[in-house]
Design a protein around this motif. Sequence first.
Motif, PDB file in Angstrom:
ATOM      1  N   PHE A 184     -29.880  25.636  27.286  1.00  0.00           N
ATOM      2  CA  PHE A 184     -28.731  25.278  28.105  1.00  0.00           C
ATOM      3  C   PHE A 184     -28.247  23.867  27.759  1.00  0.00           C
ATOM      4  CE2 PHE A 184     -30.694  28.072  31.528  1.00  0.00           C
ATOM      5  CZ  PHE A 184     -29.665  29.003  31.567  1.00  0.00           C
ATOM      6  N   GLU A 185     -26.933  23.657  27.853  1.00  0.00           N
ATOM      7  CA  GLU A 185     -26.411  22.309  28.029  1.00  0.00           C
ATOM      8  C   GLU A 185     -26.298  22.115  29.534  1.00  0.00           C
ATOM      9  OE1 GLU A 185     -22.367  19.751  27.172  1.00  0.00           O
ATOM     10  OE2 GLU A 185     -23.137  21.016  25.562  1.00  0.00           O
ATOM     11  N   ILE A 186     -26.671  20.924  30.022  1.00  0.00           N
ATOM     12  CA  ILE A 186     -26.772  20.736  31.468  1.00  0.00           C
ATOM     13  C   ILE A 186     -26.028  19.495  31.956  1.00  0.00           C
ATOM     14  CG2 ILE A 186     -29.005  21.903  31.518  1.00  0.00           C
ATOM     15  CD1 ILE A 186     -30.301  19.113  31.919  1.00  0.00           C
ATOM     16  N   ASN A 187     -25.843  19.440  33.260  1.00  0.00           N
ATOM     17  CA  ASN A 187     -25.297  18.276  33.935  1.00  0.00           C
ATOM     18  C   ASN A 187     -26.374  17.180  33.952  1.00  0.00           C
ATOM     19  OD1 ASN A 187     -24.550  16.360  35.979  1.00  0.00           O
ATOM     20  ND2 ASN A 187     -23.250  17.904  36.944  1.00  0.00           N
ATOM     21  N   GLN A 188     -26.053  16.021  33.421  1.00  0.00           N
ATOM     22  CA  GLN A 188     -27.038  14.946  33.306  1.00  0.00           C
ATOM     23  C   GLN A 188     -27.632  14.528  34.653  1.00  0.00           C
ATOM     24  OE1 GLN A 188     -23.735  12.338  31.899  1.00  0.00           O
ATOM     25  NE2 GLN A 188     -24.790  10.754  33.056  1.00  0.00           N
ATOM     26  N   TYR A 189     -26.873  14.741  35.734  1.00  0.00           N
ATOM     27  CA  TYR A 189     -27.340  14.335  37.055  1.00  0.00           C
ATOM     28  C   TYR A 189     -28.252  15.373  37.710  1.00  0.00           C
ATOM     29  CZ  TYR A 189     -23.437  11.092  36.475  1.00  0.00           C
ATOM     30  OH  TYR A 189     -22.568  10.148  35.990  1.00  0.00           O
ATOM     31  N   LEU A 190     -28.368  16.542  37.076  1.00  0.00           N
ATOM     32  CA  LEU A 190     -29.134  17.625  37.698  1.00  0.00           C
ATOM     33  C   LEU A 190     -30.312  18.075  36.832  1.00  0.00           C
ATOM     34  CD1 LEU A 190     -26.113  19.723  39.038  1.00  0.00           C
ATOM     35  CD2 LEU A 190     -27.612  18.210  40.345  1.00  0.00           C
ATOM     36  N   ALA A 191     -30.800  17.180  35.989  1.00  0.00           N
ATOM     37  CA  ALA A 191     -31.910  17.530  35.097  1.00  0.00           C
ATOM     38  C   ALA A 191     -33.168  17.893  35.881  1.00  0.00           C
ATOM     39  CB  ALA A 191     -32.192  16.371  34.138  1.00  0.00           C
ATOM     40  N   LYS A 192     -33.495  17.093  36.894  1.00  0.00           N
ATOM     41  CA  LYS A 192     -34.687  17.359  37.704  1.00  0.00           C
ATOM     42  C   LYS A 192     -34.570  18.723  38.385  1.00  0.00           C
ATOM     43  CE  LYS A 192     -37.267  15.337  41.619  1.00  0.00           C
ATOM     44  NZ  LYS A 192     -36.897  16.290  42.691  1.00  0.00           N
ATOM     45  N   GLU A 193     -33.398  19.006  38.940  1.00  0.00           N
ATOM     46  CA  GLU A 193     -33.164  20.284  39.613  1.00  0.00           C
ATOM     47  C   GLU A 193     -33.259  21.451  38.632  1.00  0.00           C
ATOM     48  OE1 GLU A 193     -31.212  17.128  42.109  1.00  0.00           O
ATOM     49  OE2 GLU A 193     -31.478  17.536  39.978  1.00  0.00           O
ATOM     50  N   MET A 194     -32.804  21.233  37.396  1.00  0.00           N
ATOM     51  CA  MET A 194     -32.889  22.291  36.383  1.00  0.00           C
ATOM     52  C   MET A 194     -34.336  22.603  36.029  1.00  0.00           C
ATOM     53  SD  MET A 194     -30.260  23.917  35.312  1.00  0.00           S
ATOM     54  CE  MET A 194     -31.214  24.661  34.000  1.00  0.00           C
TER      55      MET A 194
END
Length: 284
Positions: free
Chosen positions: A245-255
């Motif tokens: 996945f490419e992800i939202n940098q602010y939601l890495a922990k949640e991912m």
Amino acid sequence: MKIKEYRSQFIQELTPIYDAGEAESFFYLVLEEKKQLKRIDLALHPDLNFSEEESVDWNLILEQLKKEIPIQYLLGKTSFYGLDFEVNENVLIPRPETEELVDWIIKSSSESKKSKDLKILDIGTGSGCIAISLAKNIPNSQVYAVDISEKALVTAQKNAELNHVKITFSNQNILDTEDLKQQFDIIVSNPPYVRNLEKEEIKKNVLDNEPHLALFVEDNDALIFYRKIAELAQKNLSENGKLFFEINQYLAKEMVELLEKMNFKNIELQKDIYGNDRMISCHC
């Protein structure tokens, strides 16, 4: 008018909106597209002129740039992972961070024991940049790509033809999909991940011109696409298959937490060139 003189005017008129370096880069992109001339050509031939008709064309482009319409849309093309792609208002303009994701997948596949005949699925393909780059760089791979936008798929198909690769495209709403019908060795997605609360961080040229369908998710369920794609991957990833996945940098922990709760293994988070948490991979 001499092209060299127009260059100064062009940059000067754009600098209230863009920095001088970016304005200059725009000038040379247009120069190469419109007159097939590079920076060195202008340096070697400072007396080159525009015709009156060319001046009208350039002034139109200049006015559109002042309105912050992306240069890639004005030229109708961009470059991604060393390949040329057609782009328009129906697709996102490919980003350098996504090139890093593609590079990670290619390197990962070359290290795999099963480096050939990989079956790959790109979910939310847009311009087709991920799928096409993978097809071009992973020998004997079978690449599939889906998108909810029919108009985006038209562009993606043109890009596949432009780059001489075969991709199986399909129009599909992944949120309504219960099963992918076949097994894949790699599933990759760069889905919508920008929350509405982050809109103020988005540049005006992106916010006003690029398709919101491909950009934004609701604040109260920002991981909706990731959760759904991960559920499908549980059913449709082959043994030892990988999910990227490419992800939202602010939601890495949640991912990471989401994938852990779904019992994915070997979860690996990677930063982009700007130091932001941007990519994640895992196994079933």
